[in-house]
Design an enzyme around this catalytic site. Structure first.
Site, PDB file in Angstrom:
ATOM      1  N   ASP A  15    -162.105 -96.541 -10.199  1.00 22.84           N
ATOM      2  CA  ASP A  15    -162.848 -95.629 -11.091  1.00 22.84           C
ATOM      3  C   ASP A  15    -163.384 -96.432 -12.266  1.00 22.84           C
ATOM      4  O   ASP A  15    -162.914 -97.543 -12.548  1.00 22.84           O
ATOM      5  CB  ASP A  15    -161.937 -94.506 -11.615  1.00 22.84           C
ATOM      6  CG  ASP A  15    -162.712 -93.528 -12.505  1.00 22.84           C
ATOM      7  OD1 ASP A  15    -163.811 -93.096 -12.115  1.00 22.84           O
ATOM      8  OD2 ASP A  15    -162.235 -93.218 -13.616  1.00 22.84           O
ATOM      9  N   SER A  16    -164.361 -95.871 -12.947  1.00 22.98           N
ATOM     10  CA  SER A  16    -164.897 -96.530 -14.135  1.00 22.98           C
ATOM     11  C   SER A  16    -163.815 -96.677 -15.218  1.00 22.98           C
ATOM     12  O   SER A  16    -163.924 -97.545 -16.074  1.00 22.98           O
ATOM     13  CB  SER A  16    -166.069 -95.728 -14.691  1.00 22.98           C
ATOM     14  OG  SER A  16    -165.631 -94.437 -15.033  1.00 22.98           O
ATOM     15  N   TYR A  47    -169.668 -94.757 -16.930  1.00 26.84           N
ATOM     16  CA  TYR A  47    -170.762 -95.075 -16.014  1.00 26.84           C
ATOM     17  C   TYR A  47    -171.820 -93.961 -16.012  1.00 26.84           C
ATOM     18  O   TYR A  47    -172.940 -94.171 -15.559  1.00 26.84           O
ATOM     19  CB  TYR A  47    -170.220 -95.168 -14.580  1.00 26.84           C
ATOM     20  CG  TYR A  47    -169.564 -96.473 -14.200  1.00 26.84           C
ATOM     21  CD1 TYR A  47    -169.165 -97.416 -15.142  1.00 26.84           C
ATOM     22  CD2 TYR A  47    -169.344 -96.762 -12.843  1.00 26.84           C
ATOM     23  CE1 TYR A  47    -168.545 -98.597 -14.748  1.00 26.84           C
ATOM     24  CE2 TYR A  47    -168.734 -97.939 -12.448  1.00 26.84           C
ATOM     25  CZ  TYR A  47    -168.339 -98.859 -13.401  1.00 26.84           C
ATOM     26  OH  TYR A  47    -167.737-100.016 -12.994  1.00 26.84           O
ATOM     27  N   GLY A  48    -171.396 -92.770 -16.461  1.00 28.72           N
ATOM     28  CA  GLY A  48    -172.184 -91.553 -16.243  1.00 28.72           C
ATOM     29  C   GLY A  48    -173.621 -91.572 -16.704  1.00 28.72           C
ATOM     30  O   GLY A  48    -174.478 -90.895 -16.135  1.00 28.72           O
ATOM     31  N   CYS A  78    -164.392 -91.776  -8.136  1.00 33.04           N
ATOM     32  CA  CYS A  78    -165.381 -91.616  -9.196  1.00 33.04           C
ATOM     33  C   CYS A  78    -166.610 -90.966  -8.582  1.00 33.04           C
ATOM     34  O   CYS A  78    -167.181 -91.491  -7.619  1.00 33.04           O
ATOM     35  CB  CYS A  78    -165.727 -93.003  -9.744  1.00 33.04           C
ATOM     36  SG  CYS A  78    -167.063 -93.010 -10.940  1.00 33.04           S
ATOM     37  N   ASN A  79    -166.990 -89.815  -9.140  1.00 36.04           N
ATOM     38  CA  ASN A  79    -168.158 -89.112  -8.600  1.00 36.04           C
ATOM     39  C   ASN A  79    -169.451 -89.863  -8.861  1.00 36.04           C
ATOM     40  O   ASN A  79    -170.356 -89.877  -8.041  1.00 36.04           O
ATOM     41  CB  ASN A  79    -168.256 -87.721  -9.216  1.00 36.04           C
ATOM     42  CG  ASN A  79    -167.181 -86.803  -8.702  1.00 36.04           C
ATOM     43  OD1 ASN A  79    -167.366 -86.089  -7.738  1.00 36.04           O
ATOM     44  ND2 ASN A  79    -166.012 -86.836  -9.320  1.00 36.04           N
ATOM     45  N   THR A  80    -169.540 -90.469 -10.039  1.00 29.94           N
ATOM     46  CA  THR A  80    -170.773 -91.172 -10.395  1.00 29.94           C
ATOM     47  C   THR A  80    -171.003 -92.318  -9.408  1.00 29.94           C
ATOM     48  O   THR A  80    -172.114 -92.502  -8.895  1.00 29.94           O
ATOM     49  CB  THR A  80    -170.672 -91.699 -11.836  1.00 29.94           C
ATOM     50  OG1 THR A  80    -170.269 -90.608 -12.684  1.00 29.94           O
ATOM     51  CG2 THR A  80    -171.996 -92.244 -12.313  1.00 29.94           C
ATOM     52  N   GLU A 163    -161.797 -91.044 -22.445  1.00 33.19           N
ATOM     53  CA  GLU A 163    -161.601 -92.497 -22.586  1.00 33.19           C
ATOM     54  C   GLU A 163    -161.092 -92.851 -23.986  1.00 33.19           C
ATOM     55  O   GLU A 163    -160.429 -93.858 -24.175  1.00 33.19           O
ATOM     56  CB  GLU A 163    -162.905 -93.249 -22.293  1.00 33.19           C
ATOM     57  CG  GLU A 163    -163.296 -93.270 -20.820  1.00 33.19           C
ATOM     58  CD  GLU A 163    -162.376 -94.139 -19.946  1.00 33.19           C
ATOM     59  OE1 GLU A 163    -162.090 -95.287 -20.310  1.00 33.19           O
ATOM     60  OE2 GLU A 163    -161.927 -93.639 -18.892  1.00 33.19           O
ATOM     61  N   CYS A 197    -166.150 -84.613 -11.687  1.00 37.26           N
ATOM     62  CA  CYS A 197    -165.924 -85.893 -12.349  1.00 37.26           C
ATOM     63  C   CYS A 197    -164.420 -86.058 -12.435  1.00 37.26           C
ATOM     64  O   CYS A 197    -163.721 -85.125 -12.872  1.00 37.26           O
ATOM     65  CB  CYS A 197    -166.534 -85.899 -13.748  1.00 37.26           C
ATOM     66  SG  CYS A 197    -166.113 -87.384 -14.681  1.00 37.26           S
ATOM     67  N   THR A 198    -163.937 -87.202 -12.014  1.00 38.64           N
ATOM     68  CA  THR A 198    -162.481 -87.351 -11.915  1.00 38.64           C
ATOM     69  C   THR A 198    -161.800 -87.412 -13.276  1.00 38.64           C
ATOM     70  O   THR A 198    -160.583 -87.296 -13.366  1.00 38.64           O
ATOM     71  CB  THR A 198    -162.128 -88.593 -11.074  1.00 38.64           C
ATOM     72  OG1 THR A 198    -162.738 -89.749 -11.669  1.00 38.64           O
ATOM     73  CG2 THR A 198    -162.622 -88.436  -9.655  1.00 38.64           C
ATOM     74  N   HIS A 199    -162.571 -87.594 -14.338  1.00 44.15           N
ATOM     75  CA  HIS A 199    -161.987 -87.547 -15.684  1.00 44.15           C
ATOM     76  C   HIS A 199    -161.675 -86.109 -16.125  1.00 44.15           C
ATOM     77  O   HIS A 199    -160.824 -85.909 -16.990  1.00 44.15           O
ATOM     78  CB  HIS A 199    -162.963 -88.119 -16.715  1.00 44.15           C
ATOM     79  CG  HIS A 199    -163.000 -89.614 -16.784  1.00 44.15           C
ATOM     80  ND1 HIS A 199    -163.481 -90.400 -15.775  1.00 44.15           N
ATOM     81  CD2 HIS A 199    -162.633 -90.468 -17.770  1.00 44.15           C
ATOM     82  CE1 HIS A 199    -163.413 -91.679 -16.145  1.00 44.15           C
ATOM     83  NE2 HIS A 199    -162.905 -91.740 -17.349  1.00 44.15           N
TER      84      HIS A 199
HETATM   85  N1  DGL Z   1    -164.764 -90.499 -13.533  1.00 43.27           N
HETATM   86  C1  DGL Z   1    -166.073 -90.770 -13.094  1.00 43.27           C
HETATM   87  C2  DGL Z   1    -166.714 -89.672 -12.329  1.00 43.27           C
HETATM   88  O1  DGL Z   1    -166.004 -89.030 -11.563  1.00 43.27           O
HETATM   89  C3  DGL Z   1    -166.994 -91.522 -13.999  1.00 43.27           C
HETATM   90  C4  DGL Z   1    -167.110 -91.115 -15.393  1.00 43.27           C
HETATM   91  C5  DGL Z   1    -167.946 -92.081 -16.189  1.00 43.27           C
HETATM   92  O2  DGL Z   1    -167.601 -93.268 -16.207  1.00 43.27           O
HETATM   93  O3  DGL Z   1    -168.942 -91.653 -16.774  1.00 43.27           O
HETATM   94  O4  DGL Z   1    -167.887 -89.444 -12.400  1.00 43.27           O
END
Ligand code: DGL
Length: 283
Positions: A15-16, A47-48, A78-80, A163, A197-199
């Site tokens: 993941d990011s 990363y988004g 990570c979805n992104t 974060e 988004c996994t966050h």
């Molecule tokens: N947790 C990630 C996701 O599922 C990335 C979030 C990010 O880095 O912006 O998209």
């Protein structure tokens, strides 16, 4: 093509930053005997809001590093990265790197589960700007259920809150409410919302507090874990290549101390983490 060792090795989880821990936690519950390596690119998160090319290069670097560590299977938690890099890596890079290795994402398993959940056939998606702009969720959902009305809401402030360890702070309330209100005023018939988004599960207590009753919130951890178990059942050659001592190693591209504090707190156990550098050719 690179020569990798054929020894059994852990499953790589990427993941990011910290978000993938929400997936890792469920993977370890579902597959407690399997070994895992978690890699968080905290130094370059989020990363988004990054371009397609940058997310692709960063993700490929991470995948290659996990392959170098021996992983034969990598989950993009990570979805992104799943939205912007997975397809290119699967179709373009893997055949050149090593066709026997696999990289899987989180969007497809989520969509397969969600299609049957909504009674109103109106589904919402919270995600990063990159995930929402990619239209990956509506495209994948419509492949399975063309009748669904899908509305995406980008939540660019949510990952920085996580974060920076502000997910539970009172200041987070404003941004949590803001994106919920925006989504529900765009489509008041939504009864199911994907936390794309996994966050975001790390913000779940606040999201639930501001979400009207009766709306189902769908986090991805359990879904992705069940889907991975099913994948391994259908691919015994991959299952055999995974080492099984019930261990998990952690790597971050940022400060070890910060990851240690957050990772231990989130997972509820003491962890050890090592800082590594990725090449940075995408910067
Ligand atoms: N947790 C990630 C996701 O599922 C990335 C979030 C990010 O880095 O912006 O998209």
């Amino acid at each position: 093509m690179k020569e990798y060792s054929d020894k059994a090795a852990p499953i790589g989880v990427f993941d990011s930053g910290y978000g993938g821990l929400t997936i890792l936690e469920q993977l370890r519950k579902e597959l407690p005997g399997h070994d895992f390596i978690y890699l968080g690119d905290n130094a370059r998160a989020p990363y988004g809001s990054r371009s397609f090319e940058t997310v692709y290069h960063f993700t490929l670097e991470a995948v290659e590093r996990l392959f170098d560590m021996g992983c034969r299977l990598v989950i993009l938690a990570c979805n992104t990265a799943s939205a912007k890099a997975l397809r290119t890596i699967q179709q373009h890079d893997l055949p050149q790197i090593d066709p026997s290795r696999r990289v899987l994402g989180v969007i497809r398993p989520t969509v397969e589960k969600v299609v049957s959940l909504s009674k109103t056939a109106h589904v919402g998606v919270f995600g990063t700007t990159g995930t929402i702009q990619s239209e990956s969720y509506p495209m994948e959902l419509h492949k399975l259920a063309p009748e669904l009305v899908v509305t995406g809401q980008a939540c660019p402030m949510w990952v920085p809150l996580v974060e920076n360890m502000e997910a539970n702070a009172p200041g987070a309330d404003y941004f949590v409410k803001k994106y919920i209100d925006a989504l529900l005023s765009a489509d008041p018939l939504i009864d199911t919302i994907i936390l794309g988004c996994t966050h975001y599960p790390l913000l779940m207590p606040k999201i639930r507090r501001f979400l009207p009753e009766g709306i189902r919130l769908v986090p991805q951890g359990e879904i992705v874990a069940a889907s991975l178990r099913d994948y391994l059942r259908r691919h015994p050659e991959m299952e055999e290549g995974i080492s099984k001592n019930g261990t998990c190693r952690f790597y971050t591209t940022e400060s070890e101390a910060k990851f240690l504090e957050y990772g231990s707190m989130f997972l509820g156990e003491d962890i050890q983490v090592e800082r590594i550098q990725l090449k940075g050719k995408g910067v």
